[in-house]
Each structure stands twice: as C-alpha cells, then as structure tokens.
Motif scaffolding. Structure first.
Motif, short mmCIF file in Angstrom:
data_model
loop_
_atom_site.label_atom_id
_atom_site.label_comp_id
_atom_site.label_asym_id
_atom_site.label_seq_id
_atom_site.Cartn_x
_atom_site.Cartn_y
_atom_site.Cartn_z
N PRO A 380 0.82 -1.22 0.00
CA PRO A 380 0.00 0.00 0.00
C PRO A 380 0.86 1.27 0.00
N GLU A 381 0.37 2.29 -0.69
CA GLU A 381 1.08 3.57 -0.74
C GLU A 381 1.29 4.14 0.65
N ASP A 382 0.26 4.01 1.52
CA ASP A 382 0.37 4.54 2.88
C ASP A 382 1.50 3.86 3.64
N ALA A 383 1.65 2.56 3.44
CA ALA A 383 2.71 1.82 4.14
C ALA A 383 4.08 2.32 3.69
N VAL A 384 4.24 2.54 2.39
CA VAL A 384 5.52 3.03 1.89
C VAL A 384 5.82 4.42 2.44
N LYS A 385 4.81 5.28 2.49
CA LYS A 385 5.02 6.62 3.03
C LYS A 385 5.46 6.55 4.49
N GLU A 386 4.82 5.67 5.25
CA GLU A 386 5.20 5.52 6.66
C GLU A 386 6.64 5.04 6.79
N LEU A 387 7.05 4.12 5.92
CA LEU A 387 8.42 3.61 5.98
C LEU A 387 9.43 4.69 5.59
N VAL A 388 9.11 5.47 4.56
CA VAL A 388 10.01 6.55 4.13
C VAL A 388 10.15 7.58 5.25
N ASP A 389 9.02 7.99 5.85
CA ASP A 389 9.07 8.98 6.93
C ASP A 389 9.85 8.46 8.12
N ALA A 390 9.61 7.19 8.45
CA ALA A 390 10.31 6.60 9.60
C ALA A 390 11.81 6.52 9.33
N TYR A 391 12.16 6.06 8.15
CA TYR A 391 13.58 5.92 7.79
C TYR A 391 14.28 7.28 7.83
N THR A 392 13.62 8.31 7.32
CA THR A 392 14.22 9.64 7.31
C THR A 392 14.47 10.13 8.72
N LEU A 393 13.48 9.98 9.62
CA LEU A 393 13.66 10.42 11.01
C LEU A 393 14.77 9.61 11.68
N LEU A 394 14.76 8.30 11.50
CA LEU A 394 15.76 7.45 12.15
C LEU A 394 17.16 7.80 11.69
N ARG A 395 17.34 8.07 10.40
CA ARG A 395 18.67 8.44 9.91
C ARG A 395 19.08 9.82 10.43
N ASN A 396 18.14 10.76 10.51
CA ASN A 396 18.47 12.07 11.07
C ASN A 396 18.88 11.95 12.53
N VAL A 397 18.16 11.11 13.29
CA VAL A 397 18.51 10.91 14.70
C VAL A 397 19.87 10.22 14.80
N GLU A 398 20.12 9.25 13.92
CA GLU A 398 21.43 8.58 13.90
C GLU A 398 22.53 9.61 13.68
N HIS A 399 22.34 10.52 12.75
CA HIS A 399 23.33 11.57 12.52
C HIS A 399 23.49 12.46 13.75
N GLY A 400 22.36 12.77 14.38
CA GLY A 400 22.43 13.59 15.59
C GLY A 400 23.24 12.93 16.69
N ILE A 401 23.08 11.63 16.86
CA ILE A 401 23.84 10.88 17.87
C ILE A 401 25.33 10.89 17.53
N GLN A 402 25.66 10.67 16.26
CA GLN A 402 27.06 10.55 15.86
C GLN A 402 27.76 11.90 15.78
N ALA A 403 26.99 12.98 15.56
CA ALA A 403 27.59 14.30 15.44
C ALA A 403 28.19 14.76 16.77
N ILE A 404 27.69 14.22 17.86
CA ILE A 404 28.14 14.70 19.18
C ILE A 404 29.63 14.53 19.33
N ALA A 405 30.15 13.33 19.08
CA ALA A 405 31.57 13.09 19.34
C ALA A 405 32.26 12.35 18.21
N ASP A 406 31.66 12.31 17.01
CA ASP A 406 32.24 11.60 15.88
C ASP A 406 32.49 10.14 16.24
N LYS A 407 31.51 9.50 16.86
CA LYS A 407 31.63 8.10 17.24
C LYS A 407 30.62 7.27 16.47
N GLN A 408 31.01 6.04 16.12
CA GLN A 408 30.14 5.13 15.38
C GLN A 408 29.19 4.46 16.36
#
Length: 969
Positions: A380-408
């Motif tokens: 379903p289109e709605d399911a794909v939109k939810e996955l895209v939105d979730a993935y975008t937020l999760l990757r942004n948060v991942e970057h936010g975590i790693q930006a603090i001290a350049d740690k993996q």
C-alpha cells in the motif's frame, strides 16, 4: 563575541552550560568573524549538537572564517568537488606520512562543514549521506592512486598473463564499496566496508624482483587500509572493515575477478547476496569494476522469483535480535525493533526476490526502492510513506547521535543532557516530543516488517501431530497398510495410487542427492501440499499433478519456500491443479509462473487489451533493444503468465467461454505487435527502412493477417496461429541503409525473423506455433506477398476453400493504413459474384474429404463410438462451413455479412438478413458455444477434442438437419 539575546533565549536552560563550554573552546575562532543573527543560530545548533565541531574549530580556528568566506557552509558540493580539492591538496606530496596527515586534516575540515550543515538542515538527510559518500569515494580513490604509483615504482607495474596475441595488459585495483557507502547512504561517523579485487593473475615487471599480482595488490590494499584507518595524532580518515570479502577475515585481502566469481558461484551465502545488493565501484579501475559487477550480478539477482530471501533475511534478523538482547541494544535506532535495519530488510527482501526479473529493483539506494513497492509488489502507498518517513527520522537521529563526538554509535542517550541536546539538534521542543515521534515511527516499521518478513512462529500454525504423521509416511516409517489407511483418513479416494506417487518421488535419485537446506524446504512444504490435496474431490490425481511440479523444482528449492510462505498461493495451486491437468503441466514446465498465484486479485482478473499492451511495453522497455534472447524470454513469460491467469478464471467460472477466447486472442495480438516491432527494429538497424516510393520510407506498410481461430477471435489454450504476411512496398526499390537490400528480400527476412521469434524454443518454451499454409500457393509460395500479388492470387488462382478461410481473416498487427486496404480487398473478393451450384458443390466436397480423413472412425461395437467435436457430422466444422457458404453466396448483395470475422456475430448477421430462421440461427449459436466450451474443458485436461457418442446428441442432430437443408437439399 557575545551572542544576541534573541538567540540565547531559544536555548533550553539545561543546555546553557554546554553551550558556554563549547563557545569558550572556539573563542579564538569567533574573534576573527562577525556573524549575523541567522549564522549565530546556526552556530548555537552546531555547538549544542556537536562537541566534535567545537573541538575541531578550537584546534583550527582559521577554519570558521574560511568556511564562511568560501560559502562552503551555505552551498552544496557537486560530486567532483571533493576529488578536485583533494587532488590539489595532495599535489606534490611525496611522503606516506604526509599523505596520511593531509587526508586526515582534509577529512576534519570537511566533517565540520558536513555536521554543521546537517544539524542546521541546510541540506536534507539524503544530501548529507550523498555528500559523505562522495567524500569517501574521493579519499579512497586519491589515496589508492598515490599508493599505486609508489608501489609500481617499488615493485613494478602488475600485468596480466599473455593473451592469445602474446600481449600483457597492465592491471589496476578495483575497490568495491559495500553497505551504506555502496548505496551513497554513508552516515556521519560510519565505517566503510570495502572489498579489493583485480582483473587477472600475472606478475609485475619489476627490475629486481617480480611479484605475483595477488601479492602486489595485497600489499597495496594493506597500504590503503593504513592510509585510511590508522589512528595518528591527526585522527583517522575512515574506519575500514574488510570482513565482507570472500572467506571473510581468513581470506586474502585482494583476489582476482575469476576468484571472486568462483567464490560467489560455489560458496556464496545468502547474507552475502544481501550485502552485494549495495556493492559499487568506489575507486580504482572503474571500467574493469563495471565488468566485475556484471560478473557478480547473477549471484545477487536470480532469474527466477526467489522467495528464499524471506527465509534468509528472517534468519539474519533473528541473529541480530539475539545480539540486541545480549548487548542490551533496545535503544539502538539501527538494530533495535523498528529500527533502520528493519526498513532496509523490507526493501532488500523484495530486491532479492524479484530483482532478477525486474532490473528497476537492481538499485542500491533504499529510498529509490521503497517508492517502487506499490507497483512492483502491491504494498500500500500509505505503508511506503510511513516507511520513508520513519527511515528519514531514524537516519536524522542517527546523525544527531554521531555528530556529538564523531563516534560510530546508534544508541539513544540515557542522560538528561544528552537527550536534551539531541532533541534540540533535531528541532524538537523536548526529549519527550522526540521520543514520542520515534516510538510511533518504530512501531510503524515493526508492523510493516512483520507483515513482510513475519517471524516463523507467527501466523497460523500447522497441526504438529499431522505434520509429524505426514513426514513419518514420507520417510517410509509406516507400513503400506497403515499408510493407505492414513491417506484414506486424509481424504484420498485412491490411496494406493497416492502412496505409490509419494514413494516414486522419494526414490528419485534427485531427491536422495538433495542438499540439506533443500530437503528441509521440501519437508516443510510437503505436509501442507498433502493436506491440501486431500481436501479436493480427485485427491490422488491432484497429488500426482502436484508432485510432477515438485519434481520439476527439486533443484530450485526456493519455490518450496514460496509455497510455504504463501498458504493462499499453495491453496490456489492445489485447487487449479485439481481442476486442470493442462494448468499443472504448464506450471511444471515453467515453475517461475508460481509467482502469479500469490495475488488472487490479479490471478482472477485478467487485464483488457489496452492494459495488456501497456504492461508488455513497460516490461520490454526495461530490456536493452539488442538483447534479443532476453526480449524473447520476456515475451514468453508474459504470454504464459497471462494465459495462466485466463485459465484460472476459466477453471473457476469467473470468465465465460466467449471472454476466455477474447482474452486469449487479445494476448496473441499484443504479442504479435511486439514481435513485429522487435523484428522491424532489428532489421532496419542493419539494413535501413524499405521504401514505398523513391525517398518515401515505409511505416512499415506491412501487416500480419490472422486466419482461423485468431482471425475469428476464438483462440483456445493450445491453438496455433494461422498467419499470412503482406507488404505494400515497391518490389523494385531498396532499403535506405548503408547495407541496403531489395524491398522483397527485406520483407522476406522480416517474415523469417517474426517466425523465428515466435517458434524458437528457449528455456521458457515456444511463444506460438505458426502455420503459414494459408498464404498464396501454400507452402510452395513466397513467405511474404505484396498486397497486389495477394489480390491477383485470390482473384485468379485461389480455391473455394481459400475464400472460405478469408471469411475469418483480419489484420492482427501492422500498419493501420495497409490494414484498411486489406479489408477493402477482402470485402471485394468475398462479395464477388459466384455460381451458386458450383459454390455449394465445392464446399460440400471439401467437407466430405475432411470428414473422411479427420473424423472419428469407430473400430468396434457401439461402445467404441465417439464424437469428434470438430470434424464429425453435426460438429464445429459443419457450422463453420455453412456460415462461410452463406457469406460467399450472399455477400454480393448483403455486405453486412462481411462486417465480422467470428462465427457467432456472423450468425447474428445471417439471422438479421433472414438467410436462416431465428430458431436455426439460435441452435447453431448455442451448439457452437457448447462445442467450444467442451473443447476448452478437454484442453484444460490435456485431452483431445473427442466426446462419448452419447453426448451433445440434440445439438448434433439439429446441426445435421440444418446442414441437410442448406447444403444438400
């Protein structure tokens, strides 16, 4: 420098101390710049979000002024920017230690820019990951080039062994980027997964000592890893992980293309297929790297629909879950439930399953794959939109975590300050707001992940006791008497026959030699198939048909996974095999069609002609125009898949007889149109376009005329195609290409090419069997005639039976203008004056000859008598000949008789013109439909068109009486 009060007012109180600490670190840098209010806000977000930025600007205060002056903080980089800047920076470097320092300082400066831009959303998530990947490519390629030149000076240039002409070719390394680097999805503090390879074995041309190529490239690879990964006073460039190479850490650091291909072909594991989806040449010899990717593609993308991907991804996810629990990683936005990895698994599951048949799914970047899933797999289109939105937020948060001290790391902070700074960096008012958004998105991802890759213990579980009994029978641990009794209990009407079929399968050498994983898959699906087959009326016959399919796919056990993963598809399979031997046979010949059983919405709703045409065109557009073999395979899959859908609708009564023939005829027409287009393009590329008149190209002034069942829109499942090819170009002109040939030669080759595409056996079988005997002069005539020659033949030399055949002729593909001229010619020929007595005599004589040669012949008593649906007295051909006689007899003054080519509508016209009474016309229509329906049913059971002598007696008698009155009295 003092920040504006309006800027400071936006900072949460609990982050003021953090901000002041980091401001103090960069006091020197701030003394050299003047910042607008907007830039002050950006600075605050960068310093709160990243201690790394503060530390780097403290160590290099000049960088802030430089980044502002150059506009680098505000502007995107192009892909080439990193490579150009790094090349300039390394110009003149002649020492390896200096190389290391320059790479690291380049990395630190660019990371400050990238972190600043990401935290301030001066670019989106995809922009950040894309630039990080370009940056990594530039660092790897520049370091490799510098080190390669140094290595060649030290050990000589590596060359291949001499080829057939005695030539040796210089060799360069190919670096494959895997994972997020390969997909242009690198994160802010990612390690990079690399694989090193080289085209061919050989040795260097060193002056003092030659090295084997592999030894040379292993040494070069070690140098490259050190240049990127070693921790020095200047830090590192990228953490390098080489464990994805063949044999992992135990394997050589670099190996040849042949060794790579051999490893993945013979020993490659399922998780390595998953990893290879994202493989990309990131450095070194790009042209040779493209060859390597092409060599490895068959390992990643199977030509058949590969449902084993679900099983392997489920196993991988289970392994990750165990690691998550063991290490307490539930707050990990990558590996935890509903995290980044689950979104990746959803997309890549469908890539592995269908990528071999759909090149559009052979892409690396996840956000290019997800939007395709509604069209490709019905998500379903709605399911794909939810996955895209979730993935975008999760990757942004991942970057936010790693930006603090350049740690993996992908772990959410557990302390109040860490949570507050991450929420602020993500633009959220509070940690609670960010946590709520994360929870909602992660729950959404988990739900969709379960829908696609359901855990093995979810869903409807099979009765373990029943499964155990089936396997006991399968392993021969029941004596025959108990086995027959058990089969009878499970609904098998002919239990001994069913038992023998199972025992015959078990005794096959192919089964005995199955690898463990294939046997496990077989034994997972067998109890399901056996249970389902026992629930239909003809259980033993159905089982035999299903086991033929099982035998056909023993070496492709992914199909067993398809059926066990899709209970509804398994039920459809058993139901349709029960109803049709033909259906079972088609699946056994082409198991790839099993995929068509999965979605009943499309299985029982065959598309109309326009939809068929659009679907086929889309499939063919994905294949290179010069790949004739793949085009032929695609045509065959398309034809077989849609014929299967029509049969499913026919078997289950969804479609009436007339609609079944309509769909089968539309399918043939769409395929013929595509075949003509392929053949025309292929020939015109070689010889140019034939000319209709000097300087006037044909467009294409060629038609395919369908006779018989295809002309009469009455195709059945096993029907061949009666075709005639016509053109309307000048026979005295040539094609307009460099390798020109005469028009007549061109069109003759075009006809041969069309027949070749239709008739040739490929792994998917034949497209259609073609009968060309209705062309002028039959088998002794030209394969392709001009319209004028066709007209001359029909007017002067054609037999009456050839004019009868023309009654059911119509253009099914080719030039619309020529099709119109053909129809005018057809009507002219059919409406010509005829001697009634001679016409009747010719028709009756031909009918008697056919009946004698092709009709049934009883060999004994009455019990041996049968009724041949087509050829016996009162059968199909009697009706067709009467219709054709009436058209030829009366078309001169009743042109409406020439409007249609199918018997039913011609009979309607005959009734309207009062050539037969309403009762007679109705009887002929109903008899004709009944005969054809019976023929369809027999075709679906792989039986000839013969009924018992006691069947259809009323229709036969009625048709014979009308024949007597019309043709003999």
């Amino acid at each position: 420098m003092t920040l504006m009060a309006s800027v400071l007012a936006e900072v949460p109180e609990q982050l003021n101390d953090l901000l002041q600490r980091n401001l103090a670190k960069i006091e020197t840098a701030l003394a050299e710049v003047t910042l607008s209010e907007a830039l002050q806000r950006q600075l605050v977000r960068a310093l709160i979000g990243s201690d790394y930025v503060a530390t780097q600007l403290q160590a290099h205060p000049e960088w802030l002024q430089d980044l502002l002056a150059t506009g680098d903080l505000a502007n995107d980089y192009e892909e080439a920017t990193y490579a150009e800047r790094l090349t300039q920076r390394l110009a003149g470097v002649d020492d390896e230690k200096v190389l290391h320092r320059e790479l690291r300082q380049f990395r630190q400066r660019e990371m400050v820019r990238l972190v600043w831009r990401d935290l301030n959303r001066l670019t989106d998530m995809r922009g950040t990951t894309r630039e990080l990947s370009w940056f990594a490519d530039a660092c790897i390629d520049a370091a490799l080039e510098w080190l390669y030149q140094q290595a060649c000076q030290r050990w000589g240039t590596p060359h291949s062994r001499p080829d057939a002409e005695g030539k040796r070719h210089p060799q360069r390394m190919v670096v494959l980027g895997m994972g997020k680097l390969g997909a242009h999805e690198l994160n802010l503090s990612s390690d990079i997964d690399l694989i090193f390879s080289f085209p061919a074995n050989g040795e260097t041309d060193g002056e003092r000592k030659n090295l084997d190529n592999q030894d040379f490239f292993i040494r070069l690879g070690q140098k490259l890893v050190q240049a990127l990964d070693n921790q020095t006073i200047d830090g590192f460039v990228f953490r390098v992980d080489m464990r994805l190479r063949p044999f992992g850490s135990a394997g050589p650091l670099a190996c040849s293309f042949a060794a790579m291909e051999g490893y993945y072909q013979d020993q490659g594991r399922e998780w390595e297929r998953y990893a290879m989806i994202k493989a990309r040449v990131v450095a070194g010899d790009k042209a040779a790297g493209a060859e390597l990717i092409s060599l490895l593609r068959p390992f990643v993308y199977r030509k058949y629909i590969d449902f084993s991907a679900f099983e392997s991804l489920r196993d991988m996810k289970a392994m990750i879950n165990r690691e998550v629990r063991r290490k307490g990683l539930t707050q990990n936005v990558k590996l935890g439930a509903g995290g980044i990895r689950e979104v990746e698994f959803i997309a890549q599951a469908f890539q592995l399953i269908r990528g071999g048949r759909d090149a559009e799914l052979q892409q690396r970047e996840l956000l290019n794959i997800l939007p395709q899933l509604p069209e490709k797999v019905g998500m379903p289109e709605d399911a794909v939109k939810e996955l895209v939105d979730a993935y975008t937020l999760l990757r942004n948060v991942e970057h936010g975590i790693q930006a603090i001290a350049d740690k993996q790391t992908q772990e959410l902070p557990g302390d109040d300050e860490g949570r507050a700074r991450l929420a602020f960096a993500q633009g959220e008012a509070s940690w609670d707001a960010l946590a709520t958004a994360l929870d909602q998105h992660r729950q959404s991802v988990s739900r969709h992940f379960a829908d696609v890759i359901a855990p093995a213990d979810e869903g409807e579980e099979q009765d373990d006791d029943l499964r155990s009994e089936w396997l006991t029978l399968w392993h021969g641990l029941m004596d025959d008497e108990d086995a027959i009794g058990f089969l009878q209990e499970q609904g098998y009407d002919q239990a001994p026959e069913a038992l023998k079929a199972l025992q015959d399968l078990k005794s096959l050498r192919t089964v005995q030699m199955l690898q463990q994983v294939a046997m496990e898959r077989l034994e997972a699906v067998l109890p399901l198939l056996l249970t389902a087959a026992g629930q239909v009326d003809n259980a033993a016959i159905t089982l035999e048909r299903v086991l033929v399919l099982v035998q056909a796919v023993l070496r492709r056990s992914a199909y067993f996974v398809l059926l066990s993963e899709n209970p509804a598809a398994l039920q459809q399979l058993v139901r349709l095999c029960s109803a049709s031997a033909w259906f079972a046979e088609q699946l056994s010949k082409q198991p790839v069609l099993l995929d068509e059983l999965i979605d009943p919405r499309t299985l029982y709703a065959p598309p109309n002609q326009e939809t068929l045409r659009a679907e086929l065109r889309l499939q063919l557009l994905r294949i290179p125009e010069d790949d004739i073999e793949q085009l032929m395979e695609t045509l065959r899959y398309f034809k077989h898949a849609h014929m299967l859908k029509v049969a499913a609708s026919d078997i289950t009564g969804v479609l009436p007889l007339m609609k079944v023939s309509d769909y089968l005829t539309w399918l043939a027409e769409v395929v013929l149109e595509a075949v003509l287009e392929i053949a025309w393009r292929n020939l015109t590329e070689k010889h140019g376009v034939p000319q209709k008149a000097p300087g006037v190209p044909c467009d294409p002034d060629f038609v395919i005329v369908g006779y018989g069942k295809v002309g009469g829109i009455e195709l059945s499942y096993g029907s061949d195609l009666d075709l005639v090819f016509l053109h309307d170009a000048s026979p005295n002109l040539e094609t307009d290409g460099d390798r020109s040939i005469g028009n007549s030669v061109f069109f003759n080759r075009l006809g041969q090419r069309i027949i070749h595409i239709l008739n040739t056996f490929t792994p998917s079988g034949m497209l259609y069997e073609v009968d060309m005997r209705l062309r002028p002069s039959g088998n002794s005539g030209l394969l392709v005639s001009s319209l004028k020659a066709f007209d001359d033949y029909q007017q002067k030399d054609a037999w009456t039976w050839e004019h009868q055949a023309l009654v059911r002729a119509r253009v099914v593909a080719g030039s619309p203008a020529l099709a119109e001229r053909f129809e005018q010619l057809r009507q002219s020929i059919l409406s010509a004056p005829r001697d009634e007595a001679k016409l009747r005599e010719d028709v009756v004589e031909m009918r008697e000859k056919m009946r004698q040669h092709l009709g049934s012949k009883a060999t004994g008593g009455t019990e041996d008598r049968v009724f041949h649906l087509k050829q016996d007295r009162g059968g199909i051909v009697d009706i067709e000949f009467m219709v054709q006689y009436l058209v030829l007899r009366h078309a001169q003054d009743k042109p409406e008789l020439l409007r249609w080519t199918d018997n039913i509508r011609i009979l309607d016209s005959i009734e309207a013109e009062e050539l037969l009474s309403a009762e007679e016309a109705e009887l002929l229509r109903e008899a004709y439909k009944a005969y054809r329906a019976a023929g369809h049913r027999l075709s679906l059971q792989n039986q000839s068109g013969v009924l018992g002598d006691e069947e259809m007696t009323e229709y036969r008698r009625g048709v014979a009486e009308i024949w007597q009155r019309v043709m003999l009295d």
